[in-house]
Write a protein that holds these residues in place. Structure first.
Motif, PDB file in Angstrom:
ATOM      1  N   UNK A   2       0.840  -1.194   0.000  1.00  0.00           N
ATOM      2  CA  UNK A   2       0.000   0.000   0.000  1.00  0.00           C
ATOM      3  C   UNK A   2       0.876   1.246   0.000  1.00  0.00           C
ATOM      4  N   UNK A   3       1.903   1.236   0.844  1.00  0.00           N
ATOM      5  CA  UNK A   3       2.826   2.356   0.984  1.00  0.00           C
ATOM      6  C   UNK A   3       4.233   1.827   0.685  1.00  0.00           C
ATOM      7  N   UNK A   4       4.822   2.303  -0.409  1.00  0.00           N
ATOM      8  CA  UNK A   4       6.139   1.800  -0.784  1.00  0.00           C
ATOM      9  C   UNK A   4       7.222   2.174   0.229  1.00  0.00           C
ATOM     10  N   UNK A   5       6.939   3.150   1.099  1.00  0.00           N
ATOM     11  CA  UNK A   5       7.889   3.485   2.165  1.00  0.00           C
ATOM     12  C   UNK A   5       7.837   2.464   3.296  1.00  0.00           C
ATOM     13  N   UNK A   6       6.783   1.636   3.295  1.00  0.00           N
ATOM     14  CA  UNK A   6       6.626   0.582   4.318  1.00  0.00           C
ATOM     15  C   UNK A   6       6.337  -0.736   3.594  1.00  0.00           C
ATOM     16  N   UNK A   7       7.332  -1.302   2.939  1.00  0.00           N
ATOM     17  CA  UNK A   7       7.098  -2.501   2.120  1.00  0.00           C
ATOM     18  C   UNK A   7       6.609  -3.706   2.901  1.00  0.00           C
ATOM     19  N   UNK A   8       6.821  -3.711   4.215  1.00  0.00           N
ATOM     20  CA  UNK A   8       6.345  -4.825   5.023  1.00  0.00           C
ATOM     21  C   UNK A   8       4.960  -4.613   5.581  1.00  0.00           C
ATOM     22  N   UNK A   9       4.335  -3.493   5.231  1.00  0.00           N
ATOM     23  CA  UNK A   9       3.014  -3.182   5.749  1.00  0.00           C
ATOM     24  C   UNK A   9       1.901  -3.768   4.912  1.00  0.00           C
ATOM     25  N   UNK A  10       0.704  -3.201   5.032  1.00  0.00           N
ATOM     26  CA  UNK A  10      -0.444  -3.725   4.277  1.00  0.00           C
ATOM     27  C   UNK A  10      -0.172  -3.736   2.782  1.00  0.00           C
ATOM     28  N   UNK A  11      -0.811  -4.676   2.089  1.00  0.00           N
ATOM     29  CA  UNK A  11      -0.621  -4.824   0.655  1.00  0.00           C
ATOM     30  C   UNK A  11      -1.968  -4.738  -0.056  1.00  0.00           C
ATOM     31  N   UNK A  12      -1.924  -4.362  -1.294  1.00  0.00           N
ATOM     32  CA  UNK A  12      -3.132  -4.255  -2.095  1.00  0.00           C
ATOM     33  C   UNK A  12      -2.944  -5.018  -3.404  1.00  0.00           C
ATOM     34  N   UNK A  13      -4.061  -5.381  -4.016  1.00  0.00           N
ATOM     35  CA  UNK A  13      -4.042  -6.056  -5.308  1.00  0.00           C
ATOM     36  C   UNK A  13      -4.478  -5.086  -6.392  1.00  0.00           C
ATOM     37  N   UNK A  14      -3.714  -5.033  -7.480  1.00  0.00           N
ATOM     38  CA  UNK A  14      -4.016  -4.195  -8.629  1.00  0.00           C
ATOM     39  C   UNK A  14      -4.429  -5.073  -9.803  1.00  0.00           C
ATOM     40  N   UNK A  15      -5.408  -4.608 -10.569  1.00  0.00           N
ATOM     41  CA  UNK A  15      -5.847  -5.348 -11.752  1.00  0.00           C
ATOM     42  C   UNK A  15      -4.802  -5.222 -12.852  1.00  0.00           C
ATOM     43  N   UNK A  16      -4.478  -6.337 -13.491  1.00  0.00           N
ATOM     44  CA  UNK A  16      -3.509  -6.351 -14.574  1.00  0.00           C
ATOM     45  C   UNK A  16      -4.041  -7.248 -15.694  1.00  0.00           C
ATOM     46  N   UNK A  17      -3.793  -6.858 -16.931  1.00  0.00           N
ATOM     47  CA  UNK A  17      -4.216  -7.660 -18.080  1.00  0.00           C
ATOM     48  C   UNK A  17      -3.132  -7.610 -19.144  1.00  0.00           C
ATOM     49  N   UNK A  18      -3.123  -8.629 -20.009  1.00  0.00           N
ATOM     50  CA  UNK A  18      -2.148  -8.618 -21.094  1.00  0.00           C
ATOM     51  C   UNK A  18      -2.736  -9.275 -22.345  1.00  0.00           C
ATOM     52  N   UNK A  19      -2.246  -8.800 -23.468  1.00  0.00           N
ATOM     53  CA  UNK A  19      -2.498  -9.430 -24.766  1.00  0.00           C
ATOM     54  C   UNK A  19      -1.154  -9.962 -25.222  1.00  0.00           C
ATOM     55  N   UNK A  20      -1.018 -11.290 -25.305  1.00  0.00           N
ATOM     56  CA  UNK A  20       0.273 -11.880 -25.633  1.00  0.00           C
ATOM     57  C   UNK A  20       0.623 -11.661 -27.100  1.00  0.00           C
ATOM     58  N   UNK A  21       1.914 -11.556 -27.364  1.00  0.00           N
ATOM     59  CA  UNK A  21       2.402 -11.364 -28.728  1.00  0.00           C
ATOM     60  C   UNK A  21       1.840 -12.443 -29.641  1.00  0.00           C
ATOM     61  N   UNK A  22       1.295 -12.022 -30.761  1.00  0.00           N
ATOM     62  CA  UNK A  22       0.691 -12.991 -31.683  1.00  0.00           C
ATOM     63  C   UNK A  22       1.728 -13.737 -32.518  1.00  0.00           C
ATOM     64  N   UNK A  23       2.973 -13.259 -32.493  1.00  0.00           N
ATOM     65  CA  UNK A  23       4.070 -13.957 -33.192  1.00  0.00           C
ATOM     66  C   UNK A  23       5.178 -14.226 -32.179  1.00  0.00           C
ATOM     67  N   UNK A  24       5.009 -15.243 -31.332  1.00  0.00           N
ATOM     68  CA  UNK A  24       5.954 -15.477 -30.230  1.00  0.00           C
ATOM     69  C   UNK A  24       7.395 -15.649 -30.695  1.00  0.00           C
ATOM     70  N   UNK A  25       7.599 -16.171 -31.877  1.00  0.00           N
ATOM     71  CA  UNK A  25       8.964 -16.396 -32.354  1.00  0.00           C
ATOM     72  C   UNK A  25       9.713 -15.089 -32.563  1.00  0.00           C
ATOM     73  N   UNK A  26       8.984 -14.012 -32.806  1.00  0.00           N
ATOM     74  CA  UNK A  26       9.615 -12.705 -33.020  1.00  0.00           C
ATOM     75  C   UNK A  26       9.331 -11.737 -31.864  1.00  0.00           C
ATOM     76  N   UNK A  27       8.921 -12.260 -30.744  1.00  0.00           N
ATOM     77  CA  UNK A  27       8.562 -11.429 -29.590  1.00  0.00           C
ATOM     78  C   UNK A  27       9.745 -10.587 -29.135  1.00  0.00           C
TER      79      UNK A  27
END
Length: 457
Positions: free
Chosen positions: A49-74
Motif C-alpha cells: 500500500x505504501x512503498x515506504x513501508x514494504x512490510x506493511x499492508x498490501x493491495x491487489x491491482x488489476x492487470x491484463x495482457x495481450x500476448x504477442x501474436x508472433x511469439x517467435x519474433x517477440x
C-alpha cells in the motif's frame, strides 16, 4: 484525456491485506482468461500500500495482457496506460489501438492505476453535486467553493480508505516496476497517453535502466507550475480555435463559411447567457469539439444547430483527480486574491475561449487540498533512460505542443520529438506517418522524423 474506453475486462475485487515484509513480488502473476475478452489474460499484481513501508499492508491491482501474436519474433513487454487519469490500463492493453505488427511483437500489458478500474477504484462523483461555481466572483464565493471542496475531500478520503493517500504518480511508477519484476523482465517498453505520460516520466527518472523504449504521446509536462499548468492550456485552446477559424474560411462545407467566425462566436456566447449555465456549457462543448477535432460540430455549436451535450468522462475521473492530479502538481490556490491573479493570467492568454476548461477545472478542484503534493513537479532528470520518443499534435488544447517542446528542452540527449502538424488530442492514430513512426521506434528503436504532415479531419 477523459473519454471512457469501452469496457472489456471485468473488474477484479481487490482487498487490503497484511503482507510479507518484502517489496518485490515473490511469485509470477497467475493468469486466467479475461471474462469479457477471450484474447486477453487477466490477473492481479500484489504491491505494498505504501512503498515506504514494504512490510506493511498490501493491495491487489488489476492487470491484463495481450500476448504477442508472433511469439517467435517477440521483443518483450510493452506496458501501456491510456491516461485520464481514471482510464483502465487493463482494458486499454486489450484494445485495438495498436497496429497488428506491434501486437505481434509485444506482450501488451496494462496495470490499472491505483484508485481506478479494478484497482480499488475511488468513486466519489456523487459527492460533487451542489458544488459552487468554479469561477468565483468574490471572496464569499471563493470561501464557499473552498468549504465545499474540503467537505468532499474529507468524505472521499473516508469512503475510499488508505489508498486515497497513496495514488500519486511516483507510487504508480513503483507499481509499474513491480509489474516488470513479476513478469520476469529485465527491461520493458512503455507507451503512455496523456496523463499516462506523467507516470512514464517518473518511471524514466526512477527506473530508466530498466527501460528498452518509451513513447510519451500528448505529454503532460510534469515540470509545470500552476501558472503554466493552466496558462499554457488556455493559450493552446485559443490556438485551436484559430485553426477552426482558418478551416471555416477555406471550406465551403462550414456553415460559417464567408462569415466573421469570431463575431459569430461572441454572439453565440451572448445568446448562451440567457440560459442558466449556458455560457459555460457552450465553452465546455467547444473545448471538446476543438480537441477532437470535430469542426462541423464546432460550427453547429456557434449557429445553434446542435444542442449542447454533456460530455462523457472517465467514470471516476472527478474522484481520482483529488488523489492523483492534486498530488502530482502544485495546484494550491490559497485565497481569493491568488485566484484573481491566476484567473487574470488565464484570460490574458485566452481571450477567445476564456481560459482552459481542463486546466481551470483541475486547478480549482485542488482548492482546499492541504500540504505539499506527494510527487511535486520538477525539472525532468532521465539520465539513466534510453532515447525516449515524444509525440504531440501541433494544436492540442489538452496537452499543448509547448509541453512536448519543453520535455525535449529539458532532456535533449534522451528525447526525440515528433510533431504531428495537425490538430487534436492523442497523435499516434492520426495518420500513416504517425503510426509508422511510432511503430518503427518501438520495434526497431529508430529515431523518428521530426514531423508528420497534417491530415484534415
Amino acid at each position: 484525456m477523459r473519454r471512457a474506453l469501452a469496457t472489456s475486462v471485468a473488474a477484479v475485487v481487490l482487498v487490503i491485506s497484511a503482507g510479507a515484509a518484502h517489496a518485490e513480488p515473490a511469485d509470477p502473476i497467475s493468469w486466467a482468461p479475461c471474462p469479457d475478452n477471450p484474447e486477453g489474460q487477466c490477473g492481479t499484481l500484489t504491491v505494498p500500500l505504501d512503498w515506504a513501508r514494504p512490510g506493511g499492508p498490501r493491495i491487489d491491482l488489476a492487470i491484463a495482457r495481450h500476448q504477442a501474436t508472433d511469439p517467435a519474433r517477440r521483443l518483450g513487454v510493452l506496458v501501456v496506460d491510456p491516461g485520464g487519469p481514471g482510464g483502465s490500463a487493463a482494458e486499454f492493453a486489450l484494445s485495438r489501438l495498436f497496429s497488428p505488427e506491434v501486437r505481434a511483437r509485444f506482450d501488451i500489458v496494462g496495470v490499472d492505476q491505483r484508485g481506478t478500474g479494478g484497482s480499488l477504484a475511488i468513486r466519489c462523483a456523487d459527492l460533487m453535486p451542489g458544488q459552487p461555481s468554479v469561477h468565483p466572483q468574490d471572496e464569499a464565493a471563493f470561501a464557499a467553493l473552498l468549504r465545499h471542496n474540503q467537505t468532499v475531500l474529507a468524505q472521499c478520503r473516508e469512503r475510499s480508505g488508505p489508498v486515497f493517500d497513496h495514488a500519486d504518480g511516483a507510487t504508480v511508477a513503483r507499481d509499474l516496476d513491480a509489474a516488470r519484476r513479476a513478469l520476469g523482465e529485465k527491461r520493458i517498453s512503455y507507451f503512455g497517453l496523456s496523463y499516462g505520460t506523467t507516470f512514464g516520466q517518473v518511471y524514466a527518472e526512477k527506473f530508466g535502466r530498466h527501460l528498452r523504449a518509451m513513447v510519451l504521446d500528448s505529454v503532460v509536462d510534469h515540470s509545470a507550475d500552476l501558472r503554466r499548468f493552466v496558462g499554457d492550456r488556455a493559450a493552446a485552446s485559443d490556438d485551436s480555435f484559430r485553426e477552426f477559424e482558418k478551416w471555416c474560411e477555406s471550406t465551403t462545407s462550414c456553415v460559417l463559411h464567408g462569415q466573421d467566425v469570431r463575431a459569430a462566436w461572441e454572439a453565440a456566447l451572448v445568446r448562451a447567457d440567457g440560459e442558466r449555465g449556458g455560457r459555460q456549457r457552450l465553452l465546455d462543448d467547444m473545448y471538446f469539439a476543438l480537441r477532437g477535432p470535430d469542426w462541423l460540430y464546432a460550427a453547429d455549436l456557434i449557429t445553434g444547430a446542435s444542442v449542447l451535450r454533456t460530455q462523457d468522462f472517465e467514470p471516476n475521473y472527478e474522484s481520482v483527480v483529488l488523489a492523483s492530479v492534486c498530488q502530482d502538481f502544485s495546484l494550491r490556490i490559497r485565497n481569493f486574491r491568488e485566484y484573481e491573479r491566476f484567473r487574470a493570467e488565464e484570460l490574458r492568454r485566452s481571450p477567445i475561449m476564456r481560459g482552459s476548461f481542463l486546466g481551470h477545472d483541475e486547478a480549482t478542484a485542488c482548492i482546499g487540498v492541504p500540504g505539499r503534493p506527494a510527487n511535486p513537479p520538477h525539472r525532468l532528470d532521465i539520465g539513466d533512460a534510453p532515447k525516449i520518443m515524444v509525440i504531440n499534435s501541433r494544436y492540442d488544447p489538452t496537452t499543448p505542443h509547448e509541453w512536448a517542446v519543453n520535455i525535449k528542452r529539458q532532456a535533449p540527449r534522451n528525447t526525440a520529438l515528433l510533431t504531428y502538424e495537425g490538430w487534436g488530442h492523442i497523435a499516434y492514430p492520426r495518420s500513416a506517418c504517425t503510426r509508422t513512426s511510432v511503430d518503427s521506434y518501438l520495434i526497431d528503436l529508430k529515431t523518428p522524423a521530426v514531423s508528420c504532415p497534417a491530415v484534415l479531419p
